[in-house]
Design a protein around this motif. Structure first.
Motif, PDB file in Angstrom:
ATOM      1  N   UNK A 230       0.656  -1.234  -0.044  1.00  0.00           N
ATOM      2  CA  UNK A 230      -0.300  -0.190   0.102  1.00  0.00           C
ATOM      3  C   UNK A 230       1.202   1.335   0.458  1.00  0.00           C
ATOM      4  N   UNK A 231       2.161   1.235   1.110  1.00  0.00           N
ATOM      5  CA  UNK A 231       2.901   2.199   0.899  1.00  0.00           C
ATOM      6  C   UNK A 231       3.268   2.660  -0.638  1.00  0.00           C
ATOM      7  N   UNK A 232       3.651   1.338  -1.083  1.00  0.00           N
ATOM      8  CA  UNK A 232       4.096   1.389  -2.192  1.00  0.00           C
ATOM      9  C   UNK A 232       3.219   1.889  -2.901  1.00  0.00           C
ATOM     10  N   UNK A 233       2.308   1.933  -3.491  1.00  0.00           N
ATOM     11  CA  UNK A 233       1.295   2.026  -4.875  1.00  0.00           C
ATOM     12  C   UNK A 233       1.427   3.793  -4.358  1.00  0.00           C
ATOM     13  N   UNK A 234       0.891   3.895  -2.709  1.00  0.00           N
ATOM     14  CA  UNK A 234       0.719   5.037  -2.527  1.00  0.00           C
ATOM     15  C   UNK A 234       1.972   6.356  -3.242  1.00  0.00           C
ATOM     16  N   UNK A 235       2.791   5.752  -2.759  1.00  0.00           N
ATOM     17  CA  UNK A 235       4.473   6.393  -3.420  1.00  0.00           C
ATOM     18  C   UNK A 235       3.973   6.577  -5.253  1.00  0.00           C
ATOM     19  N   UNK A 236       3.841   5.560  -5.253  1.00  0.00           N
ATOM     20  CA  UNK A 236       3.650   5.917  -7.164  1.00  0.00           C
ATOM     21  C   UNK A 236       2.662   6.645  -7.176  1.00  0.00           C
ATOM     22  N   UNK A 237       1.340   6.806  -6.552  1.00  0.00           N
ATOM     23  CA  UNK A 237       0.408   7.777  -6.878  1.00  0.00           C
ATOM     24  C   UNK A 237       0.773   9.306  -6.433  1.00  0.00           C
ATOM     25  N   UNK A 238       1.785   9.398  -5.743  1.00  0.00           N
ATOM     26  CA  UNK A 238       1.567  11.472  -5.707  1.00  0.00           C
ATOM     27  C   UNK A 238       3.986  11.379  -6.090  1.00  0.00           C
ATOM     28  N   UNK A 239       4.204  10.327  -6.650  1.00  0.00           N
ATOM     29  CA  UNK A 239       5.414  10.695  -7.588  1.00  0.00           C
ATOM     30  C   UNK A 239       6.272  10.792  -6.781  1.00  0.00           C
ATOM     31  N   UNK A 240       6.476   9.896  -5.402  1.00  0.00           N
ATOM     32  CA  UNK A 240       7.636   9.847  -4.284  1.00  0.00           C
ATOM     33  C   UNK A 240       8.367   8.917  -4.846  1.00  0.00           C
ATOM     34  N   UNK A 241       9.578   8.871  -4.210  1.00  0.00           N
ATOM     35  CA  UNK A 241      10.586   8.320  -4.353  1.00  0.00           C
ATOM     36  C   UNK A 241      10.117   7.061  -3.091  1.00  0.00           C
ATOM     37  N   UNK A 242      10.556   5.618  -3.229  1.00  0.00           N
ATOM     38  CA  UNK A 242      10.490   4.699  -2.337  1.00  0.00           C
ATOM     39  C   UNK A 242      11.891   4.604  -0.820  1.00  0.00           C
ATOM     40  N   UNK A 243      11.843   4.775   0.324  1.00  0.00           N
ATOM     41  CA  UNK A 243      13.051   4.434   0.768  1.00  0.00           C
ATOM     42  C   UNK A 243      12.711   3.799   1.798  1.00  0.00           C
ATOM     43  N   UNK A 244      14.159   2.643   2.540  1.00  0.00           N
ATOM     44  CA  UNK A 244      14.515   1.635   3.417  1.00  0.00           C
ATOM     45  C   UNK A 244      15.184   2.118   4.690  1.00  0.00           C
TER      46      UNK A 244
END
Length: 277
Positions: A230-244
């Motif tokens: 879900x976090x990955x999908x929302x990040x993509x929806x708002x054009x945010x890169x993913x961190x770990x």
């Protein structure tokens, strides 16, 4: 085999229990390839951590976790890969440090009204620098007022309790601006930990993106597969890169350096921002 990134960790420079050098050593032992030290509103541990990282051959990224206010809530913004000597970030963190000091003194005063005298001075002995609520919790355990940190917050330190002090942190745009001016990227930390509904998490991400934010922590310890996706999908929806990031504070079984920090396949990693720069 992909590299293991852990871009959220804490040391004794804030409320962790290991020194910066020990954090780096543990990261190496846990097979972390790239580490960021992100202490709360301070970069005082970076030099020691970087020296240890250079010695042990692990890639080290400058980091900090900045406290901000949003919709009457405390939200944490992680700055990564910035110039720690830039005056803009230094000035902002000096202001944050003073706010933390004032809050710590006020917590001590409130504890005194509860019959716990001289708590600020005694808690300072447990801290390597700034005094946080976690340090107060550890002191309350030490003197036998509570059995663990959770009880300390529930009885004294959380919102609505007798020793709680609300701090007027900076706003999110101010934190993002300072991070960007010092050459770094801004990441929204652990969005599932703010007790927000999905609707409000998405509003937070939207605001963060509109203010110039770069990424969001998608991979962390203790998540379910569905939560991470879900976090990955929302990040993509708002054009945010993913961190770990593990948000490591002390050795334990469920939040540990490098533990289960894979990104979903549809994620765009935040570290691509600096790998090509």
């Amino acid at each position: 085999m992909s590299l293991v990134y852990d871009l959220h960790s804490h040391s004794t420079a804030s409320d962790g229990v290991l020194t910066p050098s020990q954090v780096v050593l543990r990261a190496v032992e846990n097979k972390v390839d790239v580490l960021a030290l992100t202490d709360h509103d301070t970069i005082s541990g970076l030099a020691e951590a970087k020296a240890q990282a250079d010695l042990l051959g692990i890639k080290f990224i400058n980091g900090v976790e900045i406290s901000t206010n949003w919709e009457s809530r405390s939200i944490h913004i992680v700055g990564l890969n910035f110039n720690e000597r830039d005056p803009r970030i230094i000035t902002l963190l000096a202001s944050q440090a003073e706010k933390r000091r004032q809050r710590a003194v006020q917590i001590g005063e409130k504890l005194a009204k509860n019959g716990i005298i001289n708590a600020f001075a005694e808690t300072q002995k447990l801290a390597n620098g700034e005094v946080t609520r976690v340090h107060y919790a550890r002191y309350l355990i030490q003197i036998g007022k509570v059995a663990n940190e959770k009880q300390a917050f529930k009885k004294y330190l959380s919102q609505g309790k007798s020793a709680y002090v609300k701090t007027q942190w900076i706003d999110i745009p101010t934190a993002i601006e300072a991070i960007h001016l010092s050459g770094g990227v801004a990441v929204l930390a652990h969005p599932l930990r703010y007790n927000l509904s999905a609707k409000w998490i998405k509003k937070l991400m939207l605001d963060f993106k509109q203010w110039g934010g770069d990424g969001v922590e998608v991979a962390g310890c203790g998540q379910t597969k569905d939560q991470r996706q879900s976090l990955a999908n929302w990040a993509n929806e708002y054009q945010l890169r993913a961190s770990a990031g593990s948000d490591f504070h002390f050795p334990c079984g469920w939040i540990e350096l490098g533990k289960s920090l894979y990104l979903p396949e549809n994620s765009i990693p935040i570290w691509e921002c600096w790998k090509t720069s």
